[in-house]
Design a protein around this motif. Structure first.
Motif, PDB file in Angstrom:
ATOM      1  N   VAL A 179      -8.875 -48.456   3.044  1.00 59.49           N
ATOM      2  CA  VAL A 179      -8.824 -47.764   2.062  1.00 59.49           C
ATOM      3  C   VAL A 179     -10.190 -47.462   1.545  1.00 59.49           C
ATOM      4  CG1 VAL A 179      -7.879 -47.397  -0.326  1.00 59.49           C
ATOM      5  CG2 VAL A 179      -6.504 -48.789   1.170  1.00 59.49           C
ATOM      6  N   THR A 180     -10.371 -45.937   1.442  1.00 64.18           N
ATOM      7  CA  THR A 180     -12.073 -45.706   1.065  1.00 64.18           C
ATOM      8  C   THR A 180     -11.681 -44.898  -0.136  1.00 64.18           C
ATOM      9  OG1 THR A 180     -12.639 -45.643   3.369  1.00 64.18           O
ATOM     10  CG2 THR A 180     -13.808 -44.631   1.777  1.00 64.18           C
ATOM     11  N   TYR A 181     -12.586 -45.138  -1.158  1.00 66.55           N
ATOM     12  CA  TYR A 181     -12.403 -44.426  -2.379  1.00 66.55           C
ATOM     13  C   TYR A 181     -14.034 -44.322  -3.089  1.00 66.55           C
ATOM     14  CZ  TYR A 181     -12.778 -49.289  -4.765  1.00 66.55           C
ATOM     15  OH  TYR A 181     -12.992 -50.245  -4.809  1.00 66.55           O
ATOM     16  N   ASN A 182     -14.194 -43.299  -3.925  1.00 67.67           N
ATOM     17  CA  ASN A 182     -15.506 -42.916  -4.376  1.00 67.67           C
ATOM     18  C   ASN A 182     -15.188 -42.392  -5.658  1.00 67.67           C
ATOM     19  OD1 ASN A 182     -15.124 -40.705  -2.495  1.00 67.67           O
ATOM     20  ND2 ASN A 182     -16.412 -39.992  -4.079  1.00 67.67           N
ATOM     21  N   VAL A 183     -16.292 -42.311  -6.405  1.00 65.48           N
ATOM     22  CA  VAL A 183     -16.104 -41.774  -7.928  1.00 65.48           C
ATOM     23  C   VAL A 183     -16.663 -40.385  -7.752  1.00 65.48           C
ATOM     24  CG1 VAL A 183     -17.452 -41.575 -10.155  1.00 65.48           C
ATOM     25  CG2 VAL A 183     -17.019 -43.882  -9.139  1.00 65.48           C
ATOM     26  N   VAL A 184     -15.693 -39.420  -8.149  1.00 63.88           N
ATOM     27  CA  VAL A 184     -15.962 -38.005  -7.734  1.00 63.88           C
ATOM     28  C   VAL A 184     -17.133 -37.532  -8.153  1.00 63.88           C
ATOM     29  CG1 VAL A 184     -14.931 -35.957  -8.295  1.00 63.88           C
ATOM     30  CG2 VAL A 184     -13.413 -37.647  -7.990  1.00 63.88           C
ATOM     31  N   ASN A 185     -17.863 -36.553  -7.320  1.00 64.08           N
ATOM     32  CA  ASN A 185     -19.405 -36.231  -7.597  1.00 64.08           C
ATOM     33  C   ASN A 185     -20.394 -37.270  -7.609  1.00 64.08           C
ATOM     34  OD1 ASN A 185     -18.158 -33.618  -8.005  1.00 64.08           O
ATOM     35  ND2 ASN A 185     -17.870 -34.072 -10.110  1.00 64.08           N
ATOM     36  N   SER A 186     -19.886 -38.529  -6.643  1.00 60.68           N
ATOM     37  CA  SER A 186     -20.830 -39.500  -6.552  1.00 60.68           C
ATOM     38  C   SER A 186     -20.878 -39.874  -5.279  1.00 60.68           C
ATOM     39  CB  SER A 186     -20.502 -40.694  -7.491  1.00 60.68           C
ATOM     40  OG  SER A 186     -21.245 -41.804  -7.056  1.00 60.68           O
ATOM     41  N   ALA A 187     -22.232 -40.247  -4.956  1.00 61.72           N
ATOM     42  CA  ALA A 187     -22.236 -40.805  -3.510  1.00 61.72           C
ATOM     43  C   ALA A 187     -21.837 -41.918  -2.923  1.00 61.72           C
ATOM     44  CB  ALA A 187     -23.796 -40.457  -2.957  1.00 61.72           C
ATOM     45  N   THR A 188     -21.679 -43.070  -4.079  1.00 61.19           N
ATOM     46  CA  THR A 188     -21.199 -44.317  -3.888  1.00 61.19           C
ATOM     47  C   THR A 188     -19.899 -44.404  -3.431  1.00 61.19           C
ATOM     48  OG1 THR A 188     -22.786 -45.063  -5.645  1.00 61.19           O
ATOM     49  CG2 THR A 188     -21.035 -46.510  -4.984  1.00 61.19           C
ATOM     50  N   ALA A 217     -13.074 -40.322 -12.633  1.00 62.19           N
ATOM     51  CA  ALA A 217     -12.264 -39.806 -11.781  1.00 62.19           C
ATOM     52  C   ALA A 217     -12.528 -40.343 -10.388  1.00 62.19           C
ATOM     53  CB  ALA A 217     -12.473 -38.077 -11.776  1.00 62.19           C
ATOM     54  N   TYR A 218     -11.516 -40.652  -9.573  1.00 61.67           N
ATOM     55  CA  TYR A 218     -11.823 -41.190  -8.280  1.00 61.67           C
ATOM     56  C   TYR A 218     -10.956 -40.425  -7.371  1.00 61.67           C
ATOM     57  CZ  TYR A 218     -13.707 -45.639 -10.298  1.00 61.67           C
ATOM     58  OH  TYR A 218     -14.351 -46.587 -11.329  1.00 61.67           O
ATOM     59  N   SER A 219     -11.372 -40.616  -6.100  1.00 63.40           N
ATOM     60  CA  SER A 219     -10.912 -40.172  -4.797  1.00 63.40           C
ATOM     61  C   SER A 219     -10.702 -41.031  -3.790  1.00 63.40           C
ATOM     62  CB  SER A 219     -11.939 -38.977  -4.141  1.00 63.40           C
ATOM     63  OG  SER A 219     -11.297 -38.180  -3.041  1.00 63.40           O
ATOM     64  N   PHE A 220      -9.412 -41.043  -3.233  1.00 61.03           N
ATOM     65  CA  PHE A 220      -9.109 -42.260  -2.238  1.00 61.03           C
ATOM     66  C   PHE A 220      -8.176 -41.509  -0.825  1.00 61.03           C
ATOM     67  CE2 PHE A 220      -8.564 -43.600  -6.428  1.00 61.03           C
ATOM     68  CZ  PHE A 220      -8.848 -45.106  -6.431  1.00 61.03           C
ATOM     69  N   GLN A 238      -6.968 -37.401  -5.818  1.00 63.78           N
ATOM     70  CA  GLN A 238      -7.852 -37.718  -6.842  1.00 63.78           C
ATOM     71  C   GLN A 238      -7.142 -38.122  -8.091  1.00 63.78           C
ATOM     72  OE1 GLN A 238     -10.766 -34.722  -7.263  1.00 63.78           O
ATOM     73  NE2 GLN A 238     -10.728 -35.064  -9.584  1.00 63.78           N
ATOM     74  N   ILE A 239      -7.480 -38.944  -8.690  1.00 68.98           N
ATOM     75  CA  ILE A 239      -6.928 -39.563  -9.819  1.00 68.98           C
ATOM     76  C   ILE A 239      -7.912 -39.958 -10.977  1.00 68.98           C
ATOM     77  CG2 ILE A 239      -6.455 -41.966  -9.363  1.00 68.98           C
ATOM     78  CD1 ILE A 239      -3.647 -41.514 -10.748  1.00 68.98           C
ATOM     79  N   THR A 240      -7.643 -39.729 -12.156  1.00 66.41           N
ATOM     80  CA  THR A 240      -8.682 -40.202 -13.375  1.00 66.41           C
ATOM     81  C   THR A 240      -8.138 -41.277 -13.980  1.00 66.41           C
ATOM     82  OG1 THR A 240      -9.343 -37.976 -13.499  1.00 66.41           O
ATOM     83  CG2 THR A 240     -10.011 -39.569 -15.277  1.00 66.41           C
ATOM     84  N   THR A 241      -8.659 -42.248 -14.152  1.00 66.06           N
ATOM     85  CA  THR A 241      -8.278 -43.544 -14.738  1.00 66.06           C
ATOM     86  C   THR A 241      -8.096 -43.468 -16.410  1.00 66.06           C
ATOM     87  OG1 THR A 241     -10.255 -44.506 -14.955  1.00 66.06           O
ATOM     88  CG2 THR A 241      -8.948 -45.216 -13.026  1.00 66.06           C
ATOM     89  N   LEU A 250       9.201 -37.683  -8.863  1.00 65.52           N
ATOM     90  CA  LEU A 250       9.468 -38.969  -9.455  1.00 65.52           C
ATOM     91  C   LEU A 250      10.532 -38.854 -10.673  1.00 65.52           C
ATOM     92  CD1 LEU A 250       5.903 -40.375  -9.972  1.00 65.52           C
ATOM     93  CD2 LEU A 250       7.609 -41.056  -8.133  1.00 65.52           C
ATOM     94  N   TYR A 251      11.460 -39.824 -10.763  1.00 67.61           N
ATOM     95  CA  TYR A 251      12.056 -39.925 -12.139  1.00 67.61           C
ATOM     96  C   TYR A 251      12.044 -41.243 -12.632  1.00 67.61           C
ATOM     97  CZ  TYR A 251      16.367 -42.206 -10.235  1.00 67.61           C
ATOM     98  OH  TYR A 251      17.323 -43.185  -9.982  1.00 67.61           O
ATOM     99  N   GLY A 252      12.334 -41.623 -13.708  1.00 64.26           N
ATOM    100  CA  GLY A 252      12.284 -43.259 -14.392  1.00 64.26           C
ATOM    101  C   GLY A 252      11.083 -43.757 -14.642  1.00 64.26           C
ATOM    102  N   ALA A 253      10.573 -44.851 -14.175  1.00 66.96           N
ATOM    103  CA  ALA A 253       9.203 -45.457 -14.682  1.00 66.96           C
ATOM    104  C   ALA A 253       8.201 -44.661 -14.585  1.00 66.96           C
ATOM    105  CB  ALA A 253       9.239 -46.974 -14.167  1.00 66.96           C
ATOM    106  N   PRO A 254       7.392 -44.784 -15.484  1.00 66.07           N
ATOM    107  CA  PRO A 254       5.990 -43.927 -15.457  1.00 66.07           C
ATOM    108  C   PRO A 254       5.112 -44.392 -14.509  1.00 66.07           C
ATOM    109  CG  PRO A 254       6.006 -45.306 -17.471  1.00 66.07           C
ATOM    110  CD  PRO A 254       7.312 -45.148 -16.902  1.00 66.07           C
ATOM    111  N   TYR A 255       4.577 -43.643 -13.576  1.00 63.56           N
ATOM    112  CA  TYR A 255       3.263 -44.300 -12.872  1.00 63.56           C
ATOM    113  C   TYR A 255       1.982 -44.402 -13.448  1.00 63.56           C
ATOM    114  CZ  TYR A 255       2.091 -39.180 -12.087  1.00 63.56           C
ATOM    115  OH  TYR A 255       1.790 -38.095 -12.268  1.00 63.56           O
ATOM    116  N   ASN A 256       2.115 -43.645 -14.813  1.00 62.77           N
ATOM    117  CA  ASN A 256       0.824 -43.790 -15.700  1.00 62.77           C
ATOM    118  C   ASN A 256       1.131 -45.067 -16.796  1.00 62.77           C
ATOM    119  OD1 ASN A 256      -0.934 -43.717 -17.656  1.00 62.77           O
ATOM    120  ND2 ASN A 256      -0.843 -41.411 -17.872  1.00 62.77           N
TER     121      ASN A 256
END
Length: 251
Positions: free
Chosen positions: A17-26, A74-77, A95-98, A138-144
């Protein structure tokens, strides 16, 4: 039609699993074992309120819990599969923003569903039907979950006149058996999610259900379907009735 999964020359042994902060080189990378269940990553069968690594089913639900992220970022995975021959190409990224640290959980995506009922009990569920977020599937329990993970749910029955005593789910379980209801009476049910910051807004109520009459038999089950057969055997499957009469089905 085949349900086979192409693992290449050998079964998949792990996932990256690879992820990074959007618009970041890290960039950060975690390895998720496909054999042993170890946090923060896990590879296991998906089941409501429990993990069943020994269960026999069609298809796997691989997942990885990524921790230590920053709030309101914002992260990208993306994910790649690995076997002894090497790694696959990376998946399409998502992409999702915490959330903010003090965010409440989102309310349920849709009304809870009455799975079955008797004259005094209702089995209510609000489980997700898909593990893919941000697709509308989706229906039911929130993913947020808000600023922290959902720790439980509160269910409120309503008899058409007033709200009755609130019932608590078992931890973050997305289903609940509600007892001590009245035969032949009608009820609706609402659910709110709870996290460390508070409660979500109330979701739409369930469809009204009229309890079975006292001393009643179950509704007819669904028509049987043939799963497979041989020269001297037939395997049948059928759906249990929603209305189970005055007591749970025993045979």
């Amino acid at each position: 039609q085949s349900n086979a999964v192409d693992f290449g020359g050998d079964p998949v042994r792990s996932f990256v699993v690879t992820y990074n902060v959007v618009n970041s080189a890290t960039t950060f990378t975690q390895y998720c074992s496909g054999v042993m269940i170890n946090p923060p990553c896990s590879s296991t069968f998906s089941a409501t309120c429990s993990d069943l690594p020994g269960c026999s089913t069609v298809g796997f639900a691989f997942n990885c819990l990524v921790t230590g992220l920053s709030a309101n970022t914002a992260y990208s995975f993306n994910v790649a599969a690995i076997n002894p021959q090497g790694a696959s190409t990376a998946s399409t990224p998502i992409q999702i923003t915490t959330n903010l640290a003090n965010a409440l959980p989102a309310n349920l995506l849709n009304a809870p569903v009455v799975a079955w009922y008797t004259s005094t009990q209702v089995y209510l569920t609000w489980a997700q039907t898909s593990v893919v977020a941000n697709t509308g599937n989706l229906y039911g329990a929130p993913y947020n979950h808000g600023g922290s993970q959902i720790t439980g749910y509160e269910v409120t029955p309503n008899d058409g006149t007033s709200n009755l005593a609130v019932r608590q789910s078992n931890g973050a379980c997305t289903e609940l058996l509600i007892s001590n209801l009245t035969a032949a009476a009608s009820y609706t049910f609402t659910v709110v999610a709870v996290n460390g910051q508070g409660k979500s807004a109330t979701a739409s109520p369930s469809v009204s259900v009229t309890m079975a009459a006292a001393n009643s038999v179950p509704q007819a089950p669904g028509a049987p379907a043939v799963r497979w057969y041989t020269r001297d055997m037939v395997s049948l499957a059928w759906s249990a009735p929603q209305n189970r009469g005055s007591a749970q089905i025993i045979n």
